[in-house]
Design an enzyme around this catalytic site. Structure first.
Site, PDB file in Angstrom:
ATOM      1  N   TYR A  69      -1.430  -2.054   6.736  1.00 19.79           N
ATOM      2  CA  TYR A  69      -2.436  -2.998   7.221  1.00 19.79           C
ATOM      3  C   TYR A  69      -2.439  -3.043   8.745  1.00 19.79           C
ATOM      4  CZ  TYR A  69      -2.171  -4.638   2.391  1.00 19.79           C
ATOM      5  OH  TYR A  69      -2.189  -4.703   1.029  1.00 19.79           O
ATOM      6  N   SER A 129      -8.343  -2.081  -1.892  1.00 19.03           N
ATOM      7  CA  SER A 129      -8.992  -0.809  -1.604  1.00 19.03           C
ATOM      8  C   SER A 129     -10.228  -0.604  -2.465  1.00 19.03           C
ATOM      9  CB  SER A 129      -8.010   0.348  -1.822  1.00 19.03           C
ATOM     10  OG  SER A 129      -6.988   0.325  -0.855  1.00 19.03           O
ATOM     11  N   ASP A 152      -4.618  -0.953  -6.558  1.00 16.06           N
ATOM     12  CA  ASP A 152      -4.912  -1.589  -5.273  1.00 16.06           C
ATOM     13  C   ASP A 152      -6.303  -2.234  -5.282  1.00 16.06           C
ATOM     14  OD1 ASP A 152      -5.264  -2.342  -2.655  1.00 16.06           O
ATOM     15  OD2 ASP A 152      -4.543  -0.462  -1.803  1.00 16.06           O
ATOM     16  N   ARG A 201       0.850  -1.196   0.000  1.00 14.82           N
ATOM     17  CA  ARG A 201       0.000   0.000   0.000  1.00 14.82           C
ATOM     18  C   ARG A 201       0.884   1.245   0.000  1.00 14.82           C
ATOM     19  NH1 ARG A 201      -5.491  -1.541   3.396  1.00 14.82           N
ATOM     20  NH2 ARG A 201      -6.591  -2.203   1.537  1.00 14.82           N
ATOM     21  N   GLN A 216      -1.607   2.935  -5.609  1.00 13.46           N
ATOM     22  CA  GLN A 216      -3.016   3.205  -5.308  1.00 13.46           C
ATOM     23  C   GLN A 216      -3.966   2.835  -6.446  1.00 13.46           C
ATOM     24  OE1 GLN A 216      -3.126   7.319  -4.093  1.00 13.46           O
ATOM     25  NE2 GLN A 216      -2.932   6.802  -1.940  1.00 13.46           N
TER      26      GLN A 216
END
Length: 382
Positions: free
Chosen positions: A236, A139, A136, A128, A133
């Site tokens: 995380y 997410s 991901d 992450r 991003q």
């Protein structure tokens, strides 16, 4: 380079790894895109849309995989004895498999993939970072899961979320408590707020307190030195000690008894979800209250959750234990997931070779690669 997209055959999976939009963009990279017939049907993408985007519609998995150098999946391909066909055996040696393969929790799966000589990237392991991003998958899917959880919780709740003032009297706003303020939890907070609930939330990670407050919710929780170090470098949540969980439970127990809606979102990567809502806490809740357990795929955050089922307890509390929450909003979830995979491939695409090149020293490649050249290479599977 032939790129194959297979129909998802694991139970309850409704998403697809490419949409007509991304199929067209994959073709623009220089790929010959083959979509197994019916692959997108459950997500609202009929075969004709893929054909209109320039993809080949293959009649079955074997035809789609014939000569394919890249295979896109949502979930891991079925192996020997796992279902109607052995998808893994149909993938050509040396092909690149990309999907959410859940290898950390299923190390034997990684060994099976390596044994057939397939190079595999398990996208839920993506670090992450800012650079990652747009790729991901956790997410993008968690965001939709958090939204869907509150919507389904509201549908199951037999009173209103917002305060309603009528000539016949006033209905108070519902109290919603979000457990876990990661991507799913923050979206759940925002959605519950938009629906008019009084929202509170908790999380073990130190950064979460300000994020919760920034969305207009109140923070509930126990804080100590352990909670200040409760986040990994990858962003995380860490597994917490039994001592910390016991102290956190004391604070949460008093709060849960007053709640109408509890949304559980806490996950620890590669491990069973922690139990945050005990039987005693459920027993303290009012009849008609709702518990929505997004963590049900990993066993659930509520002690009484039955993964895949809706349960009504003796004191009238409804527990929504649906699995695959992103799959309950399959069209949007597929659209975001497919874009994640497209971005990953585009980032490492060699235009001259018209093929992906995954440098072993790249932090993103190193994070997601589980097998290479017939060997299991991910440190988490050593």
């Amino acid at each position: 380079m032939r790129l194959a997209v297979l129909k998802e055959r694991r139970a309850g999976e409704t998403r697809v790894a490419a949409t007509p939009e991304t199929a067209k963009k994959l073709a623009a990279l220089g790929c010959s895109v083959a979509i197994e017939a019916g692959a997108g049907a459950a997500a609202g993408y009929p075969d004709q849309l893929y054909a209109d985007a320039g993809a080949e519609i293959a009649p079955d998995a074997e035809a789609a995989l014939f000569g394919a150098g890249i295979v896109l999946k949502v979930r891991a391909p079925l192996g020997t004895g796992e279902g109607e066909i052995d998808e893994l055996s149909l993938i050509h040696r040396g092909a690149l498999l990309i999907g959410t393969l859940e290898a950390i929790a299923n190390p034997e799966r990684a060994r099976a993939i390596a044994s057939v000589g397939v190079d595999a990237c398990s996208m839920e392991l993506l670090p992450r970072t800012t650079r990652a991003q747009s790729m991901d998958v956790l997410s993008s899917q968690a965001n939709l899961a958090g939204y869907r959880a509150v919507v389904e919780g509201a549908a199951a709740f037999d009173r209103a979320f917002p305060m309603l003032m009528t000539a016949a009297g006033t209905i108070p706003a519902a109290n919603a408590f979000i457990m876990g303020a990661g991507v799913a939890g923050l979206q759940a907070i925002a959605t519950a707020r938009r629906l008019g609930a009084r929202v509170s939330a908790t999380d073990v990670r130190p950064a979460a307190k300000e994020e919760i407050k920034s969305l207009g919710a109140s923070y509930v929780g126990y804080e100590d030195e352990e909670s200040r170090a409760a986040q990994t470098s990858g962003g995380y949540a860490k597994a917490m000690s039994p001592e910390f969980l016991a102290k956190q439970a004391e604070v949460v127990a008093a709060h849960i008894a007053k709640q109408d809606i509890v949304v559980c979102t806490a996950l620890v990567q590669g491990r069973r979800a922690p139990i945050l809502v005990t039987e005693a806490m459920v027993a303290s809740m009012k009849p008609g209250s709702i518990i929505v357990d997004i963590a049900s795929d990993a066993g659930g955050n509520c002690a009484l959750t039955r993964p895949g089922e809706v349960t009504v307890t003796a004191n009238g509390v409804t527990i929504l234990g649906h699995t695959n929450w992103p799959g309950r909003i399959a069209n949007a979830a597929s659209a975001l997931y497919a874009r994640n995979l497209l971005t990953f491939l585009t980032t490492f695409w060699d235009k001259e070779a018209q093929a992906p090149k995954l440098p072993e020293d790249d932090d993103l490649v190193r994070g997601v690669t589980i097998t290479r050249n017939g060997a299991v290479v991910h440190p988490g599977l050593a």
